[in-house]
Design an enzyme around this catalytic site. Structure first.
Site: not given
Ligand code: GDP
Ligand code: IMO
Ligand code: MG
Length: 432
Positions: A13, A16, A40-41
C-alpha cells in the site's frame, strides 16, 4: 532506455498503483508477476478513482498491453468481476489489451475456503496471519506441491479429470480435518468448465510475447504487488504473503531474464503502514498514528480493514534497497505529514541492550526490538498537489534528503496527492 520494475519497499500500500499508472504513459506493456487479487492498487485520474486487484494498472490507458505473468495466482471469478467493474467505468478489457500466461496457477473456491478455515481456526489460538482470505496462500501451496490447475488446463478438458482428482484428494483430506464437507469432483469440473470460455481468449505464452517485445525495443513496466517486508523469504515471516515480492521475482514470474529488468523503483511511503498481524517496530497507537490514518485515508482497498500507522522506518527500507537492488525510490504521501510539529525517523533498533541497524530475522527478536529515532522539525505549509521541487517548503526538502541519505538510494519521483499528475519527476526511470 530501459525497462522498469516497480516494487513496494515496505508492507504494501505504498502507492504502487498511482506510480505505475503515471509511469505507464511512458511504457508499452505493463506486467504483473506475483500475488493475486490480495493486491489493491488505487489510481485517481481527474477525480475518478479506479481500484485494481488482479489486472495490471496499465490497463486503464488506451493502447497499452497488460500482461498477467506465470507468477500470479489467478482467481477467474475475481478476474471476470474486475473486468466487469472496469467496463462500468468505461474501460474495455479484451484480448487486444490483456494477456494471461498459460502457465499461471488458478485460484479455485477450495483455496478461498481453506484460507478462511485456517484463519478461523488460528483465531481461536491467537496465531492468525490476518490474510485477505482470498485463497492466495493455499493456491501457491498447490503450485509448489505440483497439483495446481493452471490456465492452460482449461483448454484440455479431457486431461482435467485426473488433475482434479489429484488436487481434490489433497483438499478433501484437509477438509475432513477441519470438519468441513468434502467437495465433489463434479463441482470442481463444473466450476472450471463454467469459466473456461471467459478466460481462454486471453491465454498466451507470456515469455515468448515478452521476448519478442524486448527484441523490438518495447518498454516493459513490471508492477509488483504487496511489499518487500511481506516477501515469503525476506519479510516478517510468518506474517507475510505466500509469494516472493522482491524485484528478482519480476524475472521468474514473467519469464523474462533478469538481465533485462533494468531500473528497480522502490515505492516508499513517507511514513509506514501495515495491514494484518505481525511486528511493526515504529507503530504509533497514539493520536499521531490516528492522524496519519485519517489524513492518509489508511483503510485497506481489498478488505476495508484499518491500516496500522507509524513513523518512517529507514532501517527497514535500507534493507529493502539491498534485497531488491533498488536503483531509486518514488516517495509517496509526503503531503500526509504536513502540519506535524516534529517528525521522527527510525534509524536502527535496540535489541537486548545492543544497537543494530537492521531488523533481525527471528520472529521473537522482531517483536522485541525498540526503534532508535532521530527527530526532524516539521513544516506548516501544505505540500498537497505540489508539482515542482521549488514548491516544497525547506523543511520538507530536508526530510526527503534525510530519507535518501539514510536508505542509501535517491528519490526519482515524489508524489503529493492521489491524483495522477500531482507527481514531481526528478529522474525518469526509463531513461536512467
Ligand atoms: P498500492 O497498493 O501500493 O497501490 O497502494 P494503495 O492504492 O493500496 O494505497 C495507497 C493510497 O494512497 C491510495 O488511496 C492512493 O490513492 C493514495 N495515494 C497515493 N499516492 C499518494 C500521495 O502522494 N498522497 C496522498 N495523500 N495519497 C496518495
Ligand atoms: P498491495 O499490492 C498490504 C497482507 C495481508 C496479510 C498478509 C497475508 O495493495 O500493496 P495474503 O492474503 O496475501 O495471504 O495475506 O499480507 N497483504 C497486504 N498488505 N497490501 C497488500 O497488497 C497486501 N496483500 C497482502 O494483510 O497481512
Ligand atoms: Mg494496496
Amino acid at each position: 532506455m530501459t525497462n522498469v520494475v516497480v516494487i513496494g519497499s515496505q508492507w504494501g500500500d505504498e502507492g504502487k498503483g498511482k506510480i505505475v499508472d503515471w509511469l505507464s504513459e511512458r511504457a508499452d506493456i505493463v506486467v504483473r508477476f506475483q500475488g493475486g487479487h490480495n493486491a489493491g492498487h488505487t489510481l485517481v485520474i481527474d477525480g475518478v478513482s479506479y481500484k485494481l486487484s488482479l489486472l495490471p494498472s496499465g490497463v486503464v490507458r488506451p493502447g497499452k498491453m497488460a500482461v498477467i505473468g506465470n507468477g500470479v495466482v489467478v482467481d477467474p471469478h475475481a478476474l471476470i468481476a474486475e473486468m466487469g467493474r472496469l467496463k462500468d467505468q468505461g474501460v474495455d478489457v479484451t484480448p487486444e489489451n490483456l494477456r494471461i500466461a498459460e502457465n499461471a496457477t488458478l485460484i479455485l473456491s477450495i483455496h478461498r475456503e481453506l484460507d478462511g478455515m485456517r484463519e478461523d481456526a488460528a483465531s481461536n489460538s491467537g496465531t492468525k496471519i490476518g490474510t485477505t482470505r482470498r485463497g492466495i496462500g493455499p493456491a501457491y501451496e498447490d503450485k509448489v506441491g505440483r497439483r495446481a490447475i493452471r490456465v492452460m488446463d482449461l483448454a484440455d478438458l479431457d486431461a482435467l479429470d485426473a488433475k482434479v482428482d489429484r488436487i481434490l484428494t489433497h483438499h478433501n483430506a484437509l477438509r475432513r480435518g477441519f470438519g468441513a464437507p468434502e467437495v465433489e469432483h463434479s463441482a470442481i469440473m463444473e466450476e472450471l468448465t463454467s469459466i473456461a470460455d471467459r478466460v481462454l481468449p486471453f491465454m498466451d505464452s507470456v515469455w515468448r510475447l515478452l521476448d519478442k517485445e524486448r527484441r523490438k525495443g518495447s518498454r516493459i513496466l513490471f508492477e509488483g504487488a504487496q511489499g518487500s517486508l511481506l516477501d515469503i523469504d525476506h519479510g516478517t515471516y510468518p506474517f507475510v504473503t505466500s509469494s516472493n515480492t522482491v524485484a528478482g521475482q519480476a524475472a521468474a514470474g514473467s519469464g523474462m531474464g533478469p538481465g533485462s529488468l533494468g531500473y528497480i523503483l522502490g515505492i516508499t511511503k513517507a511514513y509506514t503502514t501495515r495491514v494484518g498481524e505481525g511486528p511493526f517496530p515504529t507503530e504509533l497507537t497514539d493520536e499521531i498514528g490516528q492522524f496519519l490514518g485519517e489524513r492518509g485515508h489508511e483503510f485497506g482497498t481489498v478488505t476495508g480493514r484499518k491500516r496500522r500507522c507509524g513513523w518512517f522506518d529507514a532501517a527497514l527500507v535500507r534493507q529493502s534497497v539491498a534485497t531488491n537492488g533498488i536503483t531509486g525510490i518514488a516517495l509517496t504521501k509526503l503531503d500526509v505529514l504536513d502540519g506535524i510539529d516534529e517528525l521522527k525517523i527510525c534509524v536502527g533498533y535496540k535489541l537486548d541492550g545492543q544497537e543494530i541497524d537492521y531488523l533481525p530475522a527471528a520472529q521473537a527478536a522482531q517483536a522485541r526490538v525498540e526503534p532508535i529515532y532521530i527527530t526532524l522539525e516539521g513544516w506548516k505549509e501544505s505540500t498537497v498537489g505540489a508539482r515542482r521541487w521549488a514548491d516544497l517548503p525547506a523543511q520538507a526538502i530536508k526530510y526527503v534528503r534525510q530519507v535518501e541519505e539514510l536508505i542509501g538510494a535517491p528519490v526519482a519521483l515524489l508524489s503529493t496527492s492521489p491524483e495522477r499528475d500531482d507527481t514531481i519527476l526528478v529522474t525518469d526511470p526509463f531513461e536512467d
